[in-house]
Design a protein around this motif. Structure first.
Motif, mmCIF file in Angstrom:
data_model
loop_
_atom_site.group_PDB
_atom_site.id
_atom_site.type_symbol
_atom_site.label_atom_id
_atom_site.label_comp_id
_atom_site.label_asym_id
_atom_site.label_seq_id
_atom_site.Cartn_x
_atom_site.Cartn_y
_atom_site.Cartn_z
ATOM 1 N N UNK A 1 34.874 9.387 1.888
ATOM 2 C CA UNK A 1 34.223 9.097 2.852
ATOM 3 C C UNK A 1 33.794 9.868 3.842
ATOM 4 N N UNK A 2 34.779 10.744 4.193
ATOM 5 C CA UNK A 2 34.484 11.983 5.166
ATOM 6 C C UNK A 2 33.771 12.856 4.505
ATOM 7 N N UNK A 3 33.555 13.246 3.346
ATOM 8 C CA UNK A 3 32.662 14.183 2.436
ATOM 9 C C UNK A 3 31.332 13.840 2.635
ATOM 10 N N UNK A 4 31.015 12.167 2.249
ATOM 11 C CA UNK A 4 29.840 11.724 2.375
ATOM 12 C C UNK A 4 29.362 11.564 3.664
ATOM 13 N N UNK A 5 30.108 11.238 4.523
ATOM 14 C CA UNK A 5 29.633 11.138 6.225
ATOM 15 C C UNK A 5 29.182 12.639 6.503
ATOM 16 N N UNK A 6 30.031 13.583 6.108
ATOM 17 C CA UNK A 6 29.425 15.033 6.710
ATOM 18 C C UNK A 6 28.151 15.384 5.822
ATOM 19 N N UNK A 7 27.819 15.064 4.716
ATOM 20 C CA UNK A 7 26.549 15.378 3.930
ATOM 21 C C UNK A 7 25.502 14.460 4.523
ATOM 22 N N UNK A 8 25.736 13.318 4.697
ATOM 23 C CA UNK A 8 24.822 12.402 5.353
ATOM 24 C C UNK A 8 24.435 12.879 6.736
ATOM 25 N N UNK A 9 25.468 13.094 7.472
ATOM 26 C CA UNK A 9 24.929 13.510 8.697
ATOM 27 C C UNK A 9 24.465 14.703 8.912
ATOM 28 N N UNK A 10 24.692 15.911 8.052
ATOM 29 C CA UNK A 10 24.016 17.045 7.979
ATOM 30 C C UNK A 10 22.394 17.018 7.795
ATOM 31 N N UNK A 11 22.154 16.082 6.897
ATOM 32 C CA UNK A 11 20.925 15.768 6.373
ATOM 33 C C UNK A 11 20.044 15.203 7.549
ATOM 34 N N UNK A 12 20.570 14.030 8.285
ATOM 35 C CA UNK A 12 20.173 13.363 9.378
ATOM 36 C C UNK A 12 20.074 14.086 10.593
ATOM 37 N N UNK A 13 21.291 14.687 10.957
ATOM 38 C CA UNK A 13 21.230 15.174 12.332
ATOM 39 C C UNK A 13 20.675 16.563 12.379
ATOM 40 N N UNK A 14 21.035 17.608 11.329
ATOM 41 C CA UNK A 14 20.629 18.913 11.235
ATOM 42 C C UNK A 14 19.160 18.964 10.529
ATOM 43 N N UNK A 15 19.309 18.270 9.454
ATOM 44 C CA UNK A 15 18.077 18.279 8.790
ATOM 45 C C UNK A 15 16.857 17.813 9.381
ATOM 46 N N UNK A 16 16.951 16.905 10.028
ATOM 47 C CA UNK A 16 15.975 16.256 10.923
ATOM 48 C C UNK A 16 15.031 15.362 10.064
ATOM 49 N N UNK A 17 15.500 14.576 9.339
ATOM 50 C CA UNK A 17 14.647 13.686 8.201
ATOM 51 C C UNK A 17 13.689 12.751 8.936
ATOM 52 N N UNK A 18 12.558 12.357 8.392
ATOM 53 C CA UNK A 18 11.664 11.634 9.016
ATOM 54 C C UNK A 18 12.347 10.095 9.101
ATOM 55 N N UNK A 19 12.089 9.351 10.136
ATOM 56 C CA UNK A 19 12.935 8.098 10.393
ATOM 57 C C UNK A 19 14.294 8.276 10.804
ATOM 58 N N UNK A 20 14.822 9.335 11.643
ATOM 59 C CA UNK A 20 16.021 9.629 11.663
ATOM 60 C C UNK A 20 16.848 8.357 12.577
ATOM 61 N N UNK A 21 16.166 8.057 13.459
ATOM 62 C CA UNK A 21 16.576 6.847 14.352
ATOM 63 C C UNK A 21 16.827 5.537 13.596
ATOM 64 N N UNK A 22 15.879 5.250 12.765
ATOM 65 C CA UNK A 22 16.028 4.052 11.788
ATOM 66 C C UNK A 22 16.967 4.220 10.838
ATOM 67 N N UNK A 23 17.202 5.424 10.261
ATOM 68 C CA UNK A 23 18.361 5.458 9.422
ATOM 69 C C UNK A 23 19.571 5.481 9.900
ATOM 70 N N UNK A 24 19.880 5.864 11.242
ATOM 71 C CA UNK A 24 21.191 5.734 11.881
ATOM 72 C C UNK A 24 21.363 4.246 12.101
ATOM 73 N N UNK A 25 20.263 3.598 12.746
ATOM 74 C CA UNK A 25 20.520 2.095 13.217
ATOM 75 C C UNK A 25 20.943 1.471 12.034
#
Length: 304
Positions: free
Chosen positions: A113-137
């Motif tokens: 879970x820590x590894x997956x959380x890091x990869x997901x958060x890196x893509x969302x928080x640093x990678x700035x994917x489209x719809x970031x706020x909706x994905x986090x919500x």
């Protein structure tokens, strides 16, 4: 020429003396701040004592015989040092196997879970994917759904894919649940990550994978350590989904084995307390081992 020198020396001495006096005043104020300080301290001590009452009762009744418990009640002191409840729970529940199952499931879930959380958060928080706020919500919404609403579709899906009554299905379920919370938390942290560090690493020729492990990971490692500890303890204490998914004695966890001591109309209270005591010890040992890591992680996160 000598007079100004002496005057300056006198000024230096007086300034040093004033500074020492101020330190002394602060030291006195630190330990003499009025009755409010002692009232708050007394409230904290009383709250801590109330939290220890259930553990004291559990320890008291774990070494009490059933006859002694039924005659004198749960608040009396044991008339004899009764250890049959411990041995009964250890042998009848096959506690070493349950301990291994819980450790394997909780440890695997925590790391994955820590590894997956890091990869997901890196893509969302640093990678700035489209719809970031909706994905986090969406990840936040996934954490708010109660397990009772998830258990039937998960049960049906586990039956269909042939993973029912296996430790793997519990590992997959809780890895998804815990990583949803970890992604929501880390995405918020990495969303404020300094862009200057990322741009400097990119200018030096670092790839995204190298930026993740050589720049981002060392900075968020204290937060990841805290998440790892929390994920392990949370998964260790899970009861409802393992109760539904694990029906075989060889795959059950410690909380499920502890619940099996209680019958439909009869409960052996001393054996249940003894089982709860044995089941609590591994979690306490784990917490004591990683207490310093948890403290450092929380402190580092607060400083940052």
């Amino acid at each position: 020429m000598s007079v100004p020198v002496l005057a300056r020396a006198g000024d230096t001495v007086s300034a040093g003396q004033r500074q020492a006096d101020r330190r002394a005043v602060r030291a006195r104020d630190r330990f003499h701040r009025g009755p409010g300080r002692w009232i708050v301290l007394a409230i904290i001590v009383a709250g801590a004592a109330l939290m220890l009452v259930p553990f004291a009762l559990m320890l008291l009744n774990a070494f009490k015989s059933p006859a002694d418990y039924s005659t004198n009640g749960p608040l009396s002191w044991p008339t004899e040092f009764y250890t049959k409840g411990l041995t009964t729970y250890w042998t009848e529940s096959d506690y070493p196997l349950k301990l291994w199952n819980s450790t394997l499931i909780a440890g695997t879930v925590a790391v994955a879970a820590v590894l997956i959380s890091l990869l997901n958060a890196y893509a969302i928080g640093v990678g700035r994917v489209k719809g970031r706020l909706w994905i986090v919500a969406l990840f936040l919404l996934g954490n708010m759904i109660p397990q009772e609403a998830l258990v039937y579709p998960l049960y049906f899906l586990a039956k269909e894919v042939g993973l029912y009554n296996t430790k793997l299905v519990v590992i997959i379920i809780f890895t998804v649940i815990q990583s949803a919370f970890g992604t929501y938390l880390l995405a918020s942290v990495l969303g404020t990550f300094p862009k200057a560090l990322l741009e400097a690493a990119a200018l030096d020729g670092a790839s995204r994978w190298q930026i993740l492990w050589k720049v981002v990971f060392p900075i968020v490692r204290p937060t990841l350590s805290v998440l790892l500890i929390f994920f392990f303890i949370w998964t260790w204490n899970e009861f409802f989904i393992p109760l539904v998914m694990l029906i075989d004695n060889a795959t059950q966890t410690v909380p499920v084995a502890l619940a099996s001591l209680q019958g439909d109309r009869l409960m052996d209270a001393p054996t249940t307390n003894a089982g709860a005591l044995i089941s609590l010890i591994p979690a306490v040992i784990f917490f004591l081992i990683f207490q310093r890591t948890l403290t450092r992680g929380v402190t580092a996160g607060a400083i940052k």
